[in-house]
Design a protein around this motif. Structure first.
Motif, short mmCIF file in Angstrom:
data_model
loop_
_atom_site.label_atom_id
_atom_site.label_comp_id
_atom_site.label_asym_id
_atom_site.label_seq_id
_atom_site.Cartn_x
_atom_site.Cartn_y
_atom_site.Cartn_z
N LEU A 23 -127.50 3.58 -95.98
CA LEU A 23 -127.05 4.46 -94.91
C LEU A 23 -127.04 5.89 -95.44
O LEU A 23 -126.40 6.19 -96.42
CB LEU A 23 -125.66 4.06 -94.45
N GLN A 116 -126.01 6.32 -84.89
CA GLN A 116 -126.45 5.75 -86.16
C GLN A 116 -125.45 4.72 -86.66
O GLN A 116 -125.82 3.61 -87.08
CB GLN A 116 -126.61 6.85 -87.21
N GLU A 117 -124.18 5.05 -86.60
CA GLU A 117 -123.17 4.17 -87.17
C GLU A 117 -122.91 2.95 -86.29
O GLU A 117 -122.59 1.87 -86.79
CB GLU A 117 -121.90 4.97 -87.44
N GLN A 120 -125.91 0.76 -87.21
CA GLN A 120 -125.74 0.19 -88.54
C GLN A 120 -124.68 -0.90 -88.56
O GLN A 120 -124.84 -1.95 -89.19
CB GLN A 120 -125.35 1.30 -89.53
N ALA A 166 -130.82 3.96 -89.80
CA ALA A 166 -130.06 2.76 -89.45
C ALA A 166 -130.95 1.56 -89.73
O ALA A 166 -131.87 1.27 -88.97
CB ALA A 166 -129.65 2.80 -87.98
#
Length: 228
Positions: A23, A116-117, A120, A166
């Motif tokens: 990441l 993105q998080e 992920q 990601a």
């Protein structure tokens, strides 16, 4: 005019490629003012595990939220019921938080990199669900769930300018995640499997709330910029 890119995501047998990329630093999910970037994917054909092909706008908040709802539904509607039937009141559902592992993703992430998080975190949960499948191969919660989560990942990545940030956990990382859930005692392994589903539901519910909040702010900003 931005170019249109069509993806065909066959989610009946989800097999995400392993890249091993960690990441990276946080990124901006879209250009200033909420304008479309040339990299955004506008359309996707999805084969859901239960059958049927549907076409959705990948980056439209309404479609994302509908898919989100469909992802949360099986956990919310069936998981606690199945848990209580299995343990017959001997274990309280709320006690599953005691079986969560440090690797379980939470929604404690930044506004700047929320897409993105979210992506992920869901990729990590796809790995953790392998433990659930191993312990409960006939669970009614799992059919279609992985497909919905994979579609959400695709939708979030379509909103990112640098989608490679990601990535699915590497093979070594996946082994470590699953090893963390393993235990010689069947009882503990199964409670950890249930804790994966309970934590995933919390991640989806909290993530949906944050997504709606930040998307609304992004639209307000875009409207204000156009009014100037």
């Amino acid at each position: 005019m931005p170019s249109t890119l069509t993806l065909c995501a066959l989610l009946a047998a989800v097999t995400l490629c392993v890249s091993g990329a960690p990441l990276q630093d946080a990124l901006t999910d879209g250009p200033a003012g909420g304008e479309s970037s040339g990299e955004e994917v506008e359309e996707v054909k999805v084969e859901v595990e239960r059958g049927g092909v549907e076409t959705s706008n990948l980056t439209g908040p309404g479609d994302i939220l509908e898919n989100w709802k469909q992802g949360i539904a099986p956990i919310s509607e069936r998981h606690e019921k199945e848990f209580n039937e299995e343990f017959q009141g001997n274990v309280n559902y709320t006690s599953l938080q005691n079986y969560t592992r440090p690797s379980f993703p939470t929604t404690n992430f930044s506004k700047k990199a929320y897409c993105q998080e979210l992506a992920q975190g869901l990729l990590t949960y796809l790995v953790l669900l392998k433990h659930v499948e191993k312990e409960y191969p006939k669970s009614s919660v799992l059919p279609g769930l992985k497909g919905r989560i994979s579609l959400l990942v695709t939708q979030f990545k379509a909103k990112m300018r640098k989608r490679e940030r990601a990535e699915e956990p590497t093979g070594t990382e996946q082994e470590a995640l699953l090893r963390e859930l393993d235990h010689p005692d069947t009882y503990t392994r199964r409670l950890r499997a249930h804790s994966v589903l309970a934590s995933l539901r919390n991640f989806l519910v909290d993530g949906k709330r944050l997504f709606q909040k930040w998307e609304a702010k992004k639209r307000q900003t875009a409207g204000a910029n156009r009014a100037v």
